[in-house]
Motif scaffolding. Structure first.
Motif, mmCIF file in Angstrom:
data_model
loop_
_atom_site.group_PDB
_atom_site.id
_atom_site.type_symbol
_atom_site.label_atom_id
_atom_site.label_comp_id
_atom_site.label_asym_id
_atom_site.label_seq_id
_atom_site.Cartn_x
_atom_site.Cartn_y
_atom_site.Cartn_z
ATOM 1 N N ILE A 103 -12.203 10.742 -1.616
ATOM 2 C CA ILE A 103 -11.003 9.923 -1.693
ATOM 3 C C ILE A 103 -10.637 9.772 -3.171
ATOM 4 O O ILE A 103 -11.476 9.363 -3.981
ATOM 5 C CB ILE A 103 -11.230 8.531 -1.079
ATOM 6 C CG1 ILE A 103 -11.921 8.630 0.287
ATOM 7 C CG2 ILE A 103 -9.902 7.784 -0.971
ATOM 8 C CD1 ILE A 103 -11.144 9.392 1.326
ATOM 9 N N HIS A 104 -9.409 10.093 -3.527
ATOM 10 C CA HIS A 104 -9.003 10.080 -4.929
ATOM 11 C C HIS A 104 -8.114 8.896 -5.291
ATOM 12 O O HIS A 104 -7.900 8.633 -6.478
ATOM 13 C CB HIS A 104 -8.264 11.384 -5.271
ATOM 14 C CG HIS A 104 -9.103 12.607 -5.048
ATOM 15 N ND1 HIS A 104 -9.953 13.113 -6.000
ATOM 16 C CD2 HIS A 104 -9.232 13.405 -3.953
ATOM 17 C CE1 HIS A 104 -10.558 14.192 -5.517
ATOM 18 N NE2 HIS A 104 -10.141 14.375 -4.282
ATOM 19 N N GLN A 105 -7.573 8.203 -4.294
ATOM 20 C CA GLN A 105 -6.724 7.042 -4.551
ATOM 21 C C GLN A 105 -7.068 5.936 -3.570
ATOM 22 O O GLN A 105 -7.500 6.198 -2.441
ATOM 23 C CB GLN A 105 -5.235 7.390 -4.383
ATOM 24 C CG GLN A 105 -4.659 8.387 -5.342
ATOM 25 C CD GLN A 105 -3.158 8.537 -5.129
ATOM 26 O OE1 GLN A 105 -2.466 7.590 -4.752
ATOM 27 N NE2 GLN A 105 -2.643 9.734 -5.376
ATOM 28 N N ASP A 106 -6.872 4.683 -3.989
ATOM 29 C CA ASP A 106 -6.982 3.566 -3.055
ATOM 30 C C ASP A 106 -5.847 3.676 -2.041
ATOM 31 O O ASP A 106 -4.719 4.060 -2.373
ATOM 32 C CB ASP A 106 -6.894 2.233 -3.793
ATOM 33 C CG ASP A 106 -8.132 1.960 -4.641
ATOM 34 O OD1 ASP A 106 -9.201 2.499 -4.306
ATOM 35 O OD2 ASP A 106 -8.012 1.216 -5.628
ATOM 36 N N LEU A 107 -6.167 3.335 -0.784
ATOM 37 C CA LEU A 107 -5.208 3.460 0.300
ATOM 38 C C LEU A 107 -4.996 2.110 0.973
ATOM 39 O O LEU A 107 -5.885 1.249 0.966
ATOM 40 C CB LEU A 107 -5.718 4.474 1.332
ATOM 41 C CG LEU A 107 -5.821 5.920 0.837
ATOM 42 C CD1 LEU A 107 -6.632 6.760 1.804
ATOM 43 C CD2 LEU A 107 -4.430 6.506 0.660
ATOM 44 N N PRO A 108 -3.818 1.904 1.586
ATOM 45 C CA PRO A 108 -3.521 0.618 2.224
ATOM 46 C C PRO A 108 -4.548 0.257 3.295
ATOM 47 O O PRO A 108 -4.865 1.061 4.175
ATOM 48 C CB PRO A 108 -2.136 0.855 2.854
ATOM 49 C CG PRO A 108 -1.549 1.976 2.061
ATOM 50 C CD PRO A 108 -2.699 2.849 1.680
ATOM 51 N N GLY A 109 -5.102 -0.949 3.203
ATOM 52 C CA GLY A 109 -6.003 -1.442 4.230
ATOM 53 C C GLY A 109 -7.414 -0.918 4.183
ATOM 54 O O GLY A 109 -8.248 -1.283 5.027
ATOM 55 N N MET A 110 -7.743 -0.049 3.220
ATOM 56 C CA MET A 110 -9.076 0.522 3.142
ATOM 57 C C MET A 110 -9.963 -0.313 2.215
ATOM 58 O O MET A 110 -9.591 -0.591 1.065
ATOM 59 C CB MET A 110 -9.025 1.956 2.618
ATOM 60 C CG MET A 110 -8.229 2.938 3.470
ATOM 61 S SD MET A 110 -9.017 3.364 5.052
ATOM 62 C CE MET A 110 -7.994 2.409 6.195
#
Length: 256
Positions: A103-110
């Motif tokens: 995973i390379h970016q923060d994602l919504p709700g994760m």
């Protein structure tokens, strides 16, 4: 993973000269770009009846043999980019069963699957259930049952539900190998498939590499670009009497 039969059917359609609508402009020469786009080589030759007949005859001979070959996947990669062309998630596999992700970016709700997270899974998403086997270098079973449930829930939601809300482009590629025999000659094949899709345009690339050369040809590659309602098809032949890059858009061989 994209099935090998898709690659074979696409090649049969391209080299059988299925007619396409004209209108999509040529894209610059190149390959897979850093932002996930795929560029297509500019045609260098005009297709004529002799070229069309030759390629059609060769592919008619090859396709049934290739379709019946014992294929081995040696590589598969999948990348998802945001609307600015920055990488969000990458995945890769050697056999289509065990897959590694980053995973390379923060994602919504994760909460667990955040930027810098790595994990591995087994399963192909078809008949098998996808199972997480490791997270951040640790066996998945070493986490508590509550933690495993939380991670599994995020993994199940990260597909279209989360990535679909932020993704601008996805690319995919596979490499398969096989050995075939044509006219009592053995050939080692490498079959490659790549795709890049966004809401505005998609590019599909399918290729066959031969060793030794097949009638002087070391590689066939087809490129199909879809933009709106227009489709452009380009083929590239490396080696042999008909080597060159041809715009096949809208071409139909004459019928007897």
């Amino acid at each position: 993973m994209r099935k090998l039969t898709v690659l074979l059917l696409a090649l049969m359609m391209v080299f059988g000269f299925t007619a396409c609508d004209n209108g999509t402009p040529s894209t610059p020469s190149g390959g897979i770009n850093e932002d996930g786009t795929i560029t297509v080589p500019d045609p260098t030759k005009e297709v004529d009846e002799a070229t069309g007949t030759y390629i059609s005859e060769q592919m008619t001979k090859l396709m049934p043999v290739i379709a019946g070959a014992d294929m081995t996947m040696v590589a598969g990669e999948n990348y998802v980019y945001d609307r600015d062309g920055d990488l969000i998630v990458s995945g890769w596999t050697n056999d289509g069963i065990e897959t590694s992700y980053e995973i390379h970016q923060d994602l919504p709700g994760m909460v667990w699957l955040t930027a810098g997270t790595t994990l591995t899974t087994v399963g192909d998403g078809g008949a098998q259930t996808i199972e997480i086997t490791s997270l951040n270098g640790k066996p998945f079973g070493s986490y508590t049952e509550t933690e495993q449930a939380q991670v599994q829930d995020e993994f199940d939601r990260i597909g279209d539900g989360v990535l679909g809300s932020v993704a601008g482009r996805e690319t995919y590629s596979t490499t398969n190998t096989a050995v075939i025999s044509v006219d009592e000659v053995d050939y080692s094949l490498t079959l490659e498939a790549s795709s890049s899709g966004s809401p505005n345009e998609s590019v599909e690339v399918y290729g066959i590499k031969f060793s030794p050369a097949f009638d002087g040809i070391t590689e066939f590659t087809s490129y199909t670009v879809e933009s709106g309602e227009t489709t452009k098809t380009v083929i590239e032949i490396v080696g042999g009497a008909y080597a060159g890059i041809y715009d096949m858009t809208g071409f139909n061989p004459s019928q007897p």
